[in-house]
Design a protein around this motif. Structure first.
Motif, PDB file in Angstrom:
ATOM      1  N   PHE A 145       0.880  -1.226   0.202  1.00 23.92           N
ATOM      2  CA  PHE A 145       0.085  -0.093  -0.021  1.00 23.92           C
ATOM      3  C   PHE A 145       0.885   1.288   0.052  1.00 23.92           C
ATOM      4  O   PHE A 145       1.767   1.362   0.712  1.00 23.92           O
ATOM      5  N   THR A 146       0.661   2.130  -0.927  1.00 20.22           N
ATOM      6  CA  THR A 146       1.241   3.326  -0.942  1.00 20.22           C
ATOM      7  C   THR A 146       0.561   4.275   0.116  1.00 20.22           C
ATOM      8  O   THR A 146      -0.293   3.875   0.684  1.00 20.22           O
ATOM      9  N   SER A 147       1.524   5.271   0.471  1.00 22.24           N
ATOM     10  CA  SER A 147       0.925   6.100   1.663  1.00 22.24           C
ATOM     11  C   SER A 147      -0.333   6.752   1.330  1.00 22.24           C
ATOM     12  O   SER A 147      -1.079   7.433   2.202  1.00 22.24           O
ATOM     13  N   GLY A 148      -0.534   7.085  -0.316  1.00 17.65           N
ATOM     14  CA  GLY A 148      -1.622   7.745  -0.579  1.00 17.65           C
ATOM     15  C   GLY A 148      -1.473   8.955  -0.742  1.00 17.65           C
ATOM     16  O   GLY A 148      -1.011   9.701   0.071  1.00 17.65           O
ATOM     17  N   SER A 149      -1.704   9.602  -2.147  1.00 18.77           N
ATOM     18  CA  SER A 149      -1.538  10.820  -2.379  1.00 18.77           C
ATOM     19  C   SER A 149      -2.684  11.751  -1.728  1.00 18.77           C
ATOM     20  O   SER A 149      -2.658  12.829  -1.337  1.00 18.77           O
ATOM     21  N   THR A 150      -3.963  10.973  -1.443  1.00 25.95           N
ATOM     22  CA  THR A 150      -4.862  11.805  -0.642  1.00 25.95           C
ATOM     23  C   THR A 150      -4.967  10.802   0.655  1.00 25.95           C
ATOM     24  O   THR A 150      -4.002  10.026   0.818  1.00 25.95           O
ATOM     25  N   GLY A 151      -5.953  10.767   1.323  1.00 25.89           N
ATOM     26  CA  GLY A 151      -6.242  10.102   2.757  1.00 25.89           C
ATOM     27  C   GLY A 151      -6.435   8.617   2.442  1.00 25.89           C
ATOM     28  O   GLY A 151      -6.228   7.676   3.487  1.00 25.89           O
ATOM     29  N   THR A 152      -6.470   8.039   1.334  1.00 26.94           N
ATOM     30  CA  THR A 152      -6.847   6.546   0.956  1.00 26.94           C
ATOM     31  C   THR A 152      -5.720   5.955   0.167  1.00 26.94           C
ATOM     32  O   THR A 152      -5.164   6.150  -0.743  1.00 26.94           O
ATOM     33  N   PRO A 153      -4.942   5.042   1.048  1.00 25.22           N
ATOM     34  CA  PRO A 153      -3.805   4.286   0.336  1.00 25.22           C
ATOM     35  C   PRO A 153      -4.505   3.567  -0.514  1.00 25.22           C
ATOM     36  O   PRO A 153      -5.525   2.942  -0.794  1.00 25.22           O
ATOM     37  N   ARG A 154      -3.491   3.263  -1.810  1.00 23.99           N
ATOM     38  CA  ARG A 154      -3.886   2.222  -2.710  1.00 23.99           C
ATOM     39  C   ARG A 154      -2.860   1.071  -2.942  1.00 23.99           C
ATOM     40  O   ARG A 154      -1.594   1.085  -2.627  1.00 23.99           O
ATOM     41  N   GLY A 155      -3.777   0.021  -3.048  1.00 16.22           N
ATOM     42  CA  GLY A 155      -3.071  -1.227  -3.177  1.00 16.22           C
ATOM     43  C   GLY A 155      -2.368  -1.590  -4.349  1.00 16.22           C
ATOM     44  O   GLY A 155      -3.180  -1.937  -5.378  1.00 16.22           O
ATOM     45  N   VAL A 156      -1.121  -1.946  -4.504  1.00 12.43           N
ATOM     46  CA  VAL A 156      -0.361  -2.379  -5.538  1.00 12.43           C
ATOM     47  C   VAL A 156      -0.200  -3.908  -5.616  1.00 12.43           C
ATOM     48  O   VAL A 156       0.497  -4.338  -4.320  1.00 12.43           O
ATOM     49  N   ARG A 385       7.098  10.082   1.402  1.00 17.55           N
ATOM     50  CA  ARG A 385       5.756  10.030   1.230  1.00 17.55           C
ATOM     51  C   ARG A 385       5.199  10.816   0.129  1.00 17.55           C
ATOM     52  O   ARG A 385       5.359  12.064  -0.150  1.00 17.55           O
ATOM     53  N   ASN A 386       4.188  10.268  -0.519  1.00 17.15           N
ATOM     54  CA  ASN A 386       3.455  11.002  -1.941  1.00 17.15           C
ATOM     55  C   ASN A 386       2.257  11.684  -1.170  1.00 17.15           C
ATOM     56  O   ASN A 386       1.352  11.009  -0.464  1.00 17.15           O
ATOM     57  N   ILE A 387       2.213  13.055  -1.338  1.00 19.15           N
ATOM     58  CA  ILE A 387       1.135  13.692  -0.595  1.00 19.15           C
ATOM     59  C   ILE A 387       0.542  14.787  -1.549  1.00 19.15           C
ATOM     60  O   ILE A 387       1.004  15.471  -2.297  1.00 19.15           O
ATOM     61  N   SER A 388      -0.706  14.698  -1.733  1.00 20.00           N
ATOM     62  CA  SER A 388      -1.487  15.694  -2.346  1.00 20.00           C
ATOM     63  C   SER A 388      -1.856  16.898  -1.452  1.00 20.00           C
ATOM     64  O   SER A 388      -2.316  16.814  -0.423  1.00 20.00           O
ATOM     65  N   PRO A 389      -1.142  18.000  -2.068  1.00 12.80           N
ATOM     66  CA  PRO A 389      -1.448  19.377  -1.199  1.00 12.80           C
ATOM     67  C   PRO A 389      -3.031  19.733  -1.152  1.00 12.80           C
ATOM     68  O   PRO A 389      -3.520  20.155  -0.108  1.00 12.80           O
ATOM     69  N   LYS A 440      -6.826  14.869  12.688  1.00  8.17           N
ATOM     70  CA  LYS A 440      -7.476  13.913  11.794  1.00  8.17           C
ATOM     71  C   LYS A 440      -6.407  13.328  10.508  1.00  8.17           C
ATOM     72  O   LYS A 440      -6.930  12.516   9.874  1.00  8.17           O
ATOM     73  N   LEU A 441      -5.422  13.842  10.475  1.00  8.05           N
ATOM     74  CA  LEU A 441      -4.457  13.432   9.437  1.00  8.05           C
ATOM     75  C   LEU A 441      -3.388  12.640   9.936  1.00  8.05           C
ATOM     76  O   LEU A 441      -2.936  12.764  11.039  1.00  8.05           O
ATOM     77  N   PRO A 442      -2.823  11.694   9.112  1.00  7.61           N
ATOM     78  CA  PRO A 442      -1.641  10.851   9.275  1.00  7.61           C
ATOM     79  C   PRO A 442      -0.468  11.814   9.639  1.00  7.61           C
ATOM     80  O   PRO A 442      -0.401  12.662   9.005  1.00  7.61           O
ATOM     81  N   ASP A 443       0.517  11.294  10.312  1.00  7.93           N
ATOM     82  CA  ASP A 443       1.574  12.356  10.791  1.00  7.93           C
ATOM     83  C   ASP A 443       2.361  12.878   9.564  1.00  7.93           C
ATOM     84  O   ASP A 443       2.958  14.152   9.526  1.00  7.93           O
ATOM     85  N   TYR A 444       2.400  12.003   8.381  1.00  8.13           N
ATOM     86  CA  TYR A 444       3.416  12.680   7.392  1.00  8.13           C
ATOM     87  C   TYR A 444       2.514  13.692   6.540  1.00  8.13           C
ATOM     88  O   TYR A 444       3.358  14.459   5.906  1.00  8.13           O
ATOM     89  N   ALA A 445       1.195  14.027   6.782  1.00  7.87           N
ATOM     90  CA  ALA A 445       0.478  14.743   6.103  1.00  7.87           C
ATOM     91  C   ALA A 445       0.102  16.238   6.862  1.00  7.87           C
ATOM     92  O   ALA A 445      -0.599  17.144   6.611  1.00  7.87           O
ATOM     93  N   GLN A 446       0.645  16.012   8.370  1.00 10.04           N
ATOM     94  CA  GLN A 446       0.296  17.146   9.050  1.00 10.04           C
ATOM     95  C   GLN A 446       1.005  18.315   8.864  1.00 10.04           C
ATOM     96  O   GLN A 446       2.195  18.341   8.617  1.00 10.04           O
TER      97      GLN A 446
END
Length: 492
Positions: A145-156, A385-389, A440-446
């Protein structure tokens, strides 16, 4: 099964040779194989087809990984830094029937999680009651699972073959360096540490050292005690390690301010997961860190290009590895070769197709790949970490006093924000609101730090598009000093 076959051969020819070491135990190749086969037999007897794994770094993590390959069970590694919402999502969509964990308290509140029914590999085996069985692509050996560019991780979904092919190419590429001892510095739920770290080392007949993340000085997705990390490297004196850009930068600062010198044992230090400046690489080499930048993505088994001794160009991410082809189409990096079987929510995949990476790049005359940026507005933190601003900005903008918000953090250790607030608002109000958002956010997106914009961004000043979206490159250029100040005045 190809990795297992290689380990079996190594166990037959050199059964006493050291293969795996933790803080309190060691395994020879013979013991490694026997332990993995015992776990595999237990899992098969329980008729588990999809197994989750949520655990700290250590030998047992890798033993379970190998056992799943032996038993042909799909393994779903869960990053320990995922939020509760992200963990719930991965349990729901992966179709796992059971979970092995050394931290049961993370899951007790989830309705789909049952009672621990046994202990296996030093962990609790917990039943998972999924709403439906996931339709996995055939031959899925691992869902990363990627960290998710949004809050939802994607399974590869990856096959054992794709992982083995990548690891085997890396093993052949690095064999001349004589790297016998590899120290795992990244969380084992990270595919890169699985494939390029552990698997590649075993294919060279090497030894894999796996301390706990606490011993490494790691916490969450981006917490780092650099003195602890340096101490661990000194203690184990490895031949090879894999670093994220922020870890490399922290070690260089530790060397500059505290006089740390890398052990002379180090022969190859791979760095990837985000942009690294050539200045940083050359600085690292000057203190004895033999650092080489690479590039890859989970969909391609983790690594597709790598600088190595004798074929090295700082500022590039290296030449393509022999198992894949790289081309540039309309400025975008395209990769062809062994790759993922599909996403959990999509049937796309297939090894004969070109994969659009979303990265902008160039191939120079000597075939070295240079990564320029992202086609979309995805931030890649210094911790990879991939993060969508836009995701974070949408949360911050829920408070009416926040009129504009631009999140930054590309190649930085954490996210920060430029904010224009309603006139009359206090800094205390905004601090309080950001604290609520961060919960409400995971720590890498705070959003760890922020600064006030002196005036609203407008289309007229070239900082917004006609439909009101931020022009991120222009904003970054105009407010470079303000952004640098959010990170202690250090430019990326």
């Amino acid at each position: 099964m190809q990795l297992i076959e290689q380990i079996r051969q190594q166990a037959a020819n050199h059964p006493e040779q050291l293969a795996l070491r933790g803080e309190e135990c060691t395994f020879s190749y013979g013991q490694l194989l026997a332990a993995a086969e015992e776990i595999a037999e237990d899992l098969q007897a329980r008729d588990i087809r999809v197994l989750g794994l949520y655990a700290d770094n250590g030998p047992n993590w890798l033993l379970v990984d190998l056992a799943c390959q032996i038993a042909q069970i799909t393994l779903v590694p869960l990053p320990v830094f995922f939020s509760q919402q992200q963990l719930t999502h991965t349990l729901r969509v992966s179709g796992m029937q059971a979970l092995l964990s050394d931290s049961c308290e993370r899951f007790t509140a989830l309705e789909m999680v049952g009672q621990a029914r046994a202990e296996l590999a030093g962990m609790a085996l917990i039943d998972i009651y999924a709403e439906a069985t996931a339709a996995l692509p055939e031959h899925t050996a691992k869902i990363t699972f990627t960290s998710g560019s949004t809050g939802t991780p994607r399974g590869v979904c990856l096959s054992a073959r794709t992982q083995f092919t990548t690891a085997n190419v890396l093993a052949r590429q690095l064999q001349p360096q004589g790297n016998r001892v590899h120290l795992c510095l990244l969380p084992l739920a990270t595919l890169l540490e699985n494939v390029a770290g552990a698997y590649s080392s075993w294919l060279r007949g090497g030894e894999v050292v796996v301390p706990t993340t606490a011993r490494l000085g790691l916490s969450g997705s981006s917490g780092l005690d650099v003195a602890q990390l340096a101490s661990c490297i000194d203690e184990y004196r490895p031949h090879s390690v894999i670093l994220l850009p922020q870890m490399l930068k922290a070690l260089l600062e530790h060397s500059e301010h505290n006089g740390w010198q890398p052990p002379s044992s180090l022969r190859f230090v791979a760095v990837g997961g985000g942009k690294v400046s050539d200045r940083l690489l050359l600085q690292a080499r000057s203190i004895g860190l033999p650092v080489y930048e690479g590039y890859g993505l989970s969909e391609c088994g983790s690594v597709v290009a790598l600088n190595v001794p004798g074929a090295d160009r700082p500022g590039s991410v290296g030449r393509p590895l022999s198992h894949c082809d790289i081309a540039i189409r309309d400025g975008e990096v395209m990769v062809r070769g062994p790759r993922y079987l599909g996403y959990l929510d999509s049937a796309e995949g297939g090894e004969s197709q070109w994969l659009a990476t979303g990265d902008l790049g160039e191939l120079d005359a000597e075939g070295f790949l240079h990564i320029i940026g992202r086609r979309k507005n995805i931030l890649i933190s210094a911790f990879g970490r991939n993060i969508s601003p836009e995701w974070i900005e949408s949360e911050v903008l829920l408070e009416p006093i926040v009129q504009q918000c631009v999140v930054v953090g590309d190649a930085r250790p954490h996210c920060a924000a430029l904010i224009f607030a309603r006139p009359g608002s206090s800094r205390e109000q905004l601090d309080s609101w950001l604290q609520a958002v961060n919960r409400k956010l995971p720590d890498y997106a705070q959003v760890r730090t922020w600064t006030a914009l002196p005036a609203p961004l407008t289309f007229a000043d070239g900082l917004l598009t006609a439909n009101g979206r931020p022009r991120r490159d222009r904003i970054a250029a105009q407010f470079q000093n303000s952004i640098d100040s959010l990170y202690g005045g250090i430019s990326s």
